[in-house]
Design an enzyme around this catalytic site. Structure first.
Site, PDB file in Angstrom:
ATOM      1  N   ASP A   1       6.763   1.524  10.542  1.00  8.54           N
ATOM      2  CA  ASP A   1       6.647   1.169  12.116  1.00  8.54           C
ATOM      3  C   ASP A   1       4.858   1.200  12.123  1.00  8.54           C
ATOM      4  O   ASP A   1       4.120   1.985  12.443  1.00  8.54           O
ATOM      5  CB  ASP A   1       7.023   2.263  13.068  1.00  8.54           C
ATOM      6  CG  ASP A   1       6.941   1.718  14.470  1.00  8.54           C
ATOM      7  OD1 ASP A   1       6.221   0.895  14.775  1.00  8.54           O
ATOM      8  OD2 ASP A   1       7.288   2.549  15.317  1.00  8.54           O
TER       9      ASP A   1
ATOM     10  N   ASN B   1       5.511  -4.151  -2.523  1.00 15.00           N
ATOM     11  CA  ASN B   1       4.838  -4.700  -1.478  1.00 15.00           C
ATOM     12  C   ASN B   1       3.315  -5.030  -1.727  1.00 15.00           C
ATOM     13  O   ASN B   1       2.820  -3.992  -2.383  1.00 15.00           O
ATOM     14  CB  ASN B   1       4.982  -4.065  -0.047  1.00 15.00           C
ATOM     15  CG  ASN B   1       3.960  -2.935   0.217  1.00 15.00           C
ATOM     16  OD1 ASN B   1       2.932  -3.284   0.970  1.00 15.00           O
ATOM     17  ND2 ASN B   1       3.914  -1.627  -0.051  1.00 15.00           N
TER      18      ASN B   1
ATOM     19  N   GLY C   1      -1.048  -5.630   2.870  1.00 15.85           N
ATOM     20  CA  GLY C   1      -2.367  -5.694   2.908  1.00 15.85           C
ATOM     21  C   GLY C   1      -2.880  -5.364   4.279  1.00 15.85           C
ATOM     22  O   GLY C   1      -3.560  -5.874   4.943  1.00 15.85           O
ATOM     23  N   PHE C   2      -2.224  -4.076   4.680  1.00 15.70           N
ATOM     24  CA  PHE C   2      -2.651  -3.551   6.027  1.00 15.70           C
ATOM     25  C   PHE C   2      -2.487  -4.723   7.226  1.00 15.70           C
ATOM     26  O   PHE C   2      -3.498  -4.820   7.927  1.00 15.70           O
ATOM     27  CB  PHE C   2      -3.898  -2.995   6.106  1.00 15.70           C
ATOM     28  CG  PHE C   2      -4.207  -1.807   5.303  1.00 15.70           C
ATOM     29  CD1 PHE C   2      -3.015  -0.897   4.978  1.00 15.70           C
ATOM     30  CD2 PHE C   2      -5.412  -1.297   5.496  1.00 15.70           C
ATOM     31  CE1 PHE C   2      -3.504   0.371   4.349  1.00 15.70           C
ATOM     32  CE2 PHE C   2      -5.772  -0.090   4.567  1.00 15.70           C
ATOM     33  CZ  PHE C   2      -4.688   0.882   4.269  1.00 15.70           C
TER      34      PHE C   2
ATOM     35  N   SER D   1      -3.922   2.720  -0.396  1.00 21.91           N
ATOM     36  CA  SER D   1      -3.198   1.529  -0.693  1.00 21.91           C
ATOM     37  C   SER D   1      -3.708   0.762  -1.642  1.00 21.91           C
ATOM     38  O   SER D   1      -4.998   0.394  -1.516  1.00 21.91           O
ATOM     39  CB  SER D   1      -3.231   0.617   0.861  1.00 21.91           C
ATOM     40  OG  SER D   1      -2.586  -0.630   0.465  1.00 21.91           O
TER      41      SER D   1
ATOM     42  N   ASN E   1      -3.338  -2.523  -1.738  1.00 20.03           N
ATOM     43  CA  ASN E   1      -3.544  -4.023  -1.502  1.00 20.03           C
ATOM     44  C   ASN E   1      -4.356  -4.166  -0.671  1.00 20.03           C
ATOM     45  O   ASN E   1      -4.710  -5.508   0.010  1.00 20.03           O
ATOM     46  CB  ASN E   1      -2.157  -4.138  -0.645  1.00 20.03           C
ATOM     47  CG  ASN E   1      -1.060  -3.704  -1.374  1.00 20.03           C
ATOM     48  OD1 ASN E   1      -0.919  -4.404  -2.557  1.00 20.03           O
ATOM     49  ND2 ASN E   1       0.219  -3.174  -0.885  1.00 20.03           N
ATOM     50  N   THR E   2      -5.594  -3.506  -0.343  1.00 20.39           N
ATOM     51  CA  THR E   2      -6.762  -3.807   0.218  1.00 20.39           C
ATOM     52  C   THR E   2      -7.892  -3.528  -0.950  1.00 20.39           C
ATOM     53  O   THR E   2      -8.107  -2.536  -1.305  1.00 20.39           O
ATOM     54  CB  THR E   2      -7.330  -2.830   1.318  1.00 20.39           C
ATOM     55  OG1 THR E   2      -6.330  -3.114   2.263  1.00 20.39           O
ATOM     56  CG2 THR E   2      -8.487  -3.135   1.917  1.00 20.39           C
TER      57      THR E   2
ATOM     58  N   LYS F   1      -4.112  10.749   2.693  1.00 20.52           N
ATOM     59  CA  LYS F   1      -3.125  10.071   1.896  1.00 20.52           C
ATOM     60  C   LYS F   1      -3.530   9.568   0.522  1.00 20.52           C
ATOM     61  O   LYS F   1      -4.368   8.679   0.778  1.00 20.52           O
ATOM     62  CB  LYS F   1      -2.390   9.073   2.749  1.00 20.52           C
ATOM     63  CG  LYS F   1      -1.104   8.619   1.919  1.00 20.52           C
ATOM     64  CD  LYS F   1      -0.280   7.835   2.589  1.00 20.52           C
ATOM     65  CE  LYS F   1       1.205   7.319   2.145  1.00 20.52           C
ATOM     66  NZ  LYS F   1       1.956   6.761   2.879  1.00 20.52           N
TER      67      LYS F   1
ATOM     68  N   ASN G   1       0.877   7.521  -2.257  1.00 18.88           N
ATOM     69  CA  ASN G   1       1.222   6.238  -1.768  1.00 18.88           C
ATOM     70  C   ASN G   1       1.910   5.498  -2.896  1.00 18.88           C
ATOM     71  O   ASN G   1       2.688   6.032  -3.766  1.00 18.88           O
ATOM     72  CB  ASN G   1      -0.009   5.627  -1.502  1.00 18.88           C
ATOM     73  CG  ASN G   1      -0.121   4.567  -0.413  1.00 18.88           C
ATOM     74  OD1 ASN G   1       0.931   3.680  -0.312  1.00 18.88           O
ATOM     75  ND2 ASN G   1      -0.881   4.612   0.724  1.00 18.88           N
ATOM     76  N   THR G   2       2.085   4.226  -2.699  1.00 19.96           N
ATOM     77  CA  THR G   2       2.603   3.283  -3.975  1.00 19.96           C
ATOM     78  C   THR G   2       1.954   3.256  -4.996  1.00 19.96           C
ATOM     79  O   THR G   2       0.688   3.533  -5.062  1.00 19.96           O
ATOM     80  CB  THR G   2       2.989   1.887  -3.460  1.00 19.96           C
ATOM     81  OG1 THR G   2       1.646   1.305  -2.868  1.00 19.96           O
ATOM     82  CG2 THR G   2       3.793   1.934  -2.068  1.00 19.96           C
TER      83      THR G   2
ATOM     84  N   GLY H   1       9.946   3.777  -3.954  1.00 22.33           N
ATOM     85  CA  GLY H   1      11.169   3.883  -4.325  1.00 22.33           C
ATOM     86  C   GLY H   1      11.466   4.654  -5.452  1.00 22.33           C
ATOM     87  O   GLY H   1      10.748   5.321  -5.800  1.00 22.33           O
TER      88      GLY H   1
END
Length: 356
Positions: free
Chosen positions: A64, A110, A113-114, A172, A174-175, A214, A243-244, A265
């Site tokens: 969310d 995934n 990218g925020f 993350s 992805n940034t 995190k 995180n991932t 996962g």
């Protein structure tokens, strides 16, 4: 209710992963998922940071992102929720497709990218959040920001008064460049500015609030030592690990395993568990840890607690096991604690990770 999801899952898996995620959010926002009715088992209660967690099973950030479905999520059996990552300004994130199921591996990649609707949308959602549930605000930085540390300060100023805690997400993948903030000098500046701002906010009348950090599971021994030293020095309240991962275990079988992005996962489980143990030792068990990454069932949750986690979070496992997984894990965790003679979650924290 888990049986209903097993029936619905093939239909959801017929559509793109991100579209299926959107469908589930809409179902929660519209009250289409019945709430779990069971009272929390007292053995699962955890008291930390001046907060009472009815059970230690939380929803990780990423599901969310804007705090839109908090009322619906409250009924799924979680002990706490975390919304985000939330960036100061709205941003679309990376081009689609950007979420990929690794079905054979029970994993997800995934590179979102925020993607975020920004602080003001999140603030409105947090202000209207339901009572009786702990909700954390996971903060991110805008991709094109000239001062990413300032983005975290801005996010904390806006959302801390509306949330139970804030999480600083610098992990993350992805940034571009974001994980560089995990370096010691950068981390000292980031967390120093945040803790200084928190002091000023509290002095001006804001209620005290915890700050969590995190971190990535892909940390070197030097990274772990630096993070442990800085969080202890600056009074950060907890670490979320993790995180991932940007690594790709050789065991992966899915055709999507080569997609760019962060892997979560089941394949993340051993990596995240090992990093958690190392952080527990490095922090001498003095900083509460929140275990995340690859938690699929009660056995995984219990192993993470015994390794050093005071709380745990999950998200990707719900893709494969359904929306009521938290309630199932909580029930199984209570049985395991009692079977091993523990009177509380706290009694089991770190029993499998000796401190030197």
């Amino acid at each position: 209710m888990m049986t209903l999801y097993r029936i619905a899952r093939p239909l959801l898996f017929c559509v793109d992963a991100e579209k299926a995620h959107g469908i589930s959010l809409q179902a929660l926002k519209n009250g289409l998922l019945p709430a779990v009715g069971n009272a929390p088992d007292p053995i699962l209660g955890v008291d930390l940071f001046g907060l009472h967690f009815p059970n230690p099973v939380g929803l990780a950030a990423g599901y969310d992102k804007n705090g839109e479905a908090l009322a619906g999520l409250k009924g799924l059996g979680f002990g706490f929720l975390e919304a985000g990552s939330i960036t100061p300004r709205p941003q679309a994130g990376n081009p689609k497709p950007r979420v990929f199921r690794l079905v054979e591996d029970a994993g997800v990649i995934n590179r979102l990218g925020f993607n975020s609707k920004g602080l003001e949308v999140a603030a409105a959602n947090f202000a209207a959040r339901p009572q009786g549930i702990i909700v954390g605000a996971n903060l991110g930085a805008n991709k094109e920001s000239p001062d990413r540390i300032a983005d975290y300060v801005t996010g904390m100023r806006r959302l801390a008064p509306l949330a139970s805690y804030v999480t600083v997400n610098i992990s993350s993948p992805n940034t571009p460049g974001l994980r560089a903030l995990q370096g010691r000098a950068e981390l000292e500046e980031l967390l120093g500015r945040l803790t200084e701002t928190r002091r000023a906010m509290i002095a001006a009348g804001t209620a005290p609030f915890p700050i969590f950090l995190k971190v990535a599971p892909d940390l070197t021994q030097a990274d772990i030592a630096d993070i442990a030293a800085v969080v202890r020095e600056l009074g950060i309240d907890a670490l979320i690990c993790g995180n991932t991962t940007i690594t790709r275990p050789t065991s992966l079988r899915s055709a999507a395993k080569g997609e760019a992005g962060g892997l979560s996962g089941q394949p993340l489980k051993p990596i995240a568990l090992q990093t958690l143990k190392e952080l527990y030792v490095a922090t001498k068990g003095e900083i509460p840890l929140i275990g995340a990454g690859g938690i699929q069932n009660a056995a995984d949750a219990y192993a993470r607690i015994r390794a050093g986690a005071s709380l745990i979070q999950l998200y990707s496992a719900m893709v494969y096991k359904g929306p009521y997984l938290a309630e199932e894990i909580a029930r199984g965790l209570a049985k395991r604690l009692r079977a091993d003679g523990f009177n509380s979650v706290r009694d089991a924290v770190g029993v499998d990770t000796p401190l030197a």
